[in-house]
Design a protein around this motif. Structure first.
Motif, PDB file in Angstrom:
ATOM      1  N   ILE A 138      60.022 -39.976 176.701  1.00 41.24           N
ATOM      2  CA  ILE A 138      59.907 -41.184 176.380  1.00 41.24           C
ATOM      3  C   ILE A 138      59.511 -41.086 174.706  1.00 41.24           C
ATOM      4  CG2 ILE A 138      58.251 -43.197 176.417  1.00 41.24           C
ATOM      5  CD1 ILE A 138      58.129 -42.458 179.406  1.00 41.24           C
ATOM      6  N   VAL A 139      60.455 -41.965 173.807  1.00 41.97           N
ATOM      7  CA  VAL A 139      60.031 -41.924 172.534  1.00 41.97           C
ATOM      8  C   VAL A 139      59.876 -43.304 172.103  1.00 41.97           C
ATOM      9  CG1 VAL A 139      60.930 -41.424 170.097  1.00 41.97           C
ATOM     10  CG2 VAL A 139      61.261 -39.552 172.225  1.00 41.97           C
ATOM     11  N   ASP A 140      59.128 -43.984 171.470  1.00 42.75           N
ATOM     12  CA  ASP A 140      58.924 -45.020 170.899  1.00 42.75           C
ATOM     13  C   ASP A 140      59.472 -46.284 171.990  1.00 42.75           C
ATOM     14  OD1 ASP A 140      58.116 -44.148 168.698  1.00 42.75           O
ATOM     15  OD2 ASP A 140      59.923 -43.993 167.385  1.00 42.75           O
ATOM     16  N   HIS A 141      58.807 -46.137 172.928  1.00 42.82           N
ATOM     17  CA  HIS A 141      59.299 -47.395 174.057  1.00 42.82           C
ATOM     18  C   HIS A 141      60.578 -47.034 174.532  1.00 42.82           C
ATOM     19  CE1 HIS A 141      55.449 -49.352 172.722  1.00 42.82           C
ATOM     20  NE2 HIS A 141      55.883 -49.129 171.468  1.00 42.82           N
TER      21      HIS A 141
ATOM     22  N   SER B 155      57.555 -50.986 184.048  1.00 45.17           N
ATOM     23  CA  SER B 155      57.453 -50.165 182.709  1.00 45.17           C
ATOM     24  C   SER B 155      58.342 -49.057 182.471  1.00 45.17           C
ATOM     25  CB  SER B 155      56.042 -49.341 182.913  1.00 45.17           C
ATOM     26  OG  SER B 155      56.045 -48.484 183.854  1.00 45.17           O
ATOM     27  N   ILE B 156      58.378 -48.510 181.408  1.00 47.58           N
ATOM     28  CA  ILE B 156      59.417 -47.389 181.132  1.00 47.58           C
ATOM     29  C   ILE B 156      59.028 -46.336 181.889  1.00 47.58           C
ATOM     30  CG2 ILE B 156      58.311 -46.466 179.153  1.00 47.58           C
ATOM     31  CD1 ILE B 156      62.167 -47.397 179.150  1.00 47.58           C
TER      32      ILE B 156
ATOM     33  N   PHE C 250      73.771 -38.158 178.270  1.00 45.60           N
ATOM     34  CA  PHE C 250      72.633 -38.586 178.612  1.00 45.60           C
ATOM     35  C   PHE C 250      72.536 -40.180 178.903  1.00 45.60           C
ATOM     36  CE2 PHE C 250      73.611 -38.449 174.174  1.00 45.60           C
ATOM     37  CZ  PHE C 250      73.243 -39.761 173.759  1.00 45.60           C
ATOM     38  N   ILE C 251      71.480 -40.382 179.399  1.00 46.07           N
ATOM     39  CA  ILE C 251      71.495 -42.045 179.484  1.00 46.07           C
ATOM     40  C   ILE C 251      70.171 -42.425 178.725  1.00 46.07           C
ATOM     41  CG2 ILE C 251      70.736 -43.882 181.066  1.00 46.07           C
ATOM     42  CD1 ILE C 251      72.031 -42.059 183.415  1.00 46.07           C
ATOM     43  N   ASP C 252      70.276 -43.598 177.816  1.00 47.79           N
ATOM     44  CA  ASP C 252      69.079 -44.071 177.252  1.00 47.79           C
ATOM     45  C   ASP C 252      68.621 -45.477 177.772  1.00 47.79           C
ATOM     46  OD1 ASP C 252      68.837 -42.129 174.938  1.00 47.79           O
ATOM     47  OD2 ASP C 252      70.363 -43.021 173.942  1.00 47.79           O
TER      48      ASP C 252
END
Length: 124
Positions: free
Chosen positions: A24-27, A3-4, A38-40
Motif C-alpha cells: 500500500i502506497v499513498d492510498h 478500505s484498501i 501486477f494489479i493497481d
C-alpha cells in the motif's frame, strides 16, 4: 466503501494462488502477481464509491485490463456508464462484465485475472 486494506486481504487470502505480495502506497494498493505483471487498485479519496482495478500485463507489449467507474465522458456511450472495462488496451472499452458493487466487482476482476493467467500458461 471498503478500505484498501480489506481489498488487500481479499487478494492475499482468496487469491493466494496468483498473488505473490502486495504493497500500500499513498492510498493505492499494488498487487504483485506470481507472473504476468501486477494489479493497481485505486479507491478515490475525493469521489465517493469511485474505484479502479488495473492489471498491467508486463510480459506482453502493453496489454492492460482495467475495470473502473470514474466518470470519463469518452465512455459515456457504454451501456453500463460510468462503469466500464478496458479490455486489452486503453481504447478498447466495453460495458462492465463485472458486478457493480466494489467488493463483488473486485473479486470478479481477480477471478478474471486468474482465468486469463491459466489460459496464458497452457501449452499451445
Amino acid at each position: 466503501m471498503p478500505s484498501i486494506d480489506e481489498l488487500r486481504k481479499i487478494a492475499e487470502i482468496e487469491f493466494a494462488d496468483i498473488v505473490k505480495d502486495s504493497l500500500i502506497v499513498d492510498h493505492k494498493l499494488r498487487i504483485f502477481l506470481v507472473k504476468h505483471g501486477f494489479i493497481d487498485v485505486s479507491l478515490s479519496q475525493k469521489l465517493p464509491d469511485k474505484f479502479g482495478f488495473h492489471w498491467e500485463v508486463t510480459d506482453t507489449d502493453g496489454t492492460i485490463f482495467r475495470y473502473d467507474n470514474f466518470p470519463d465522458k469518452n465512455w459515456s456511450n457504454v451501456s453500463s456508464y460510468p462503469y466500464h472495462f478496458h479490455n486489452g488496451s486503453q481504447m478498447n472499452v466495453e460495458a462492465s462484465p463485472f458486478p457493480l458493487a466494489i467488493l463483488e466487482g473486485f473479486r470478479a476482476f481477480l477471478e478474471f485475472v486468474r482465468v486469463k493467467m491459466r489460459l496464458a500458461d497452457q501449452p499451445v
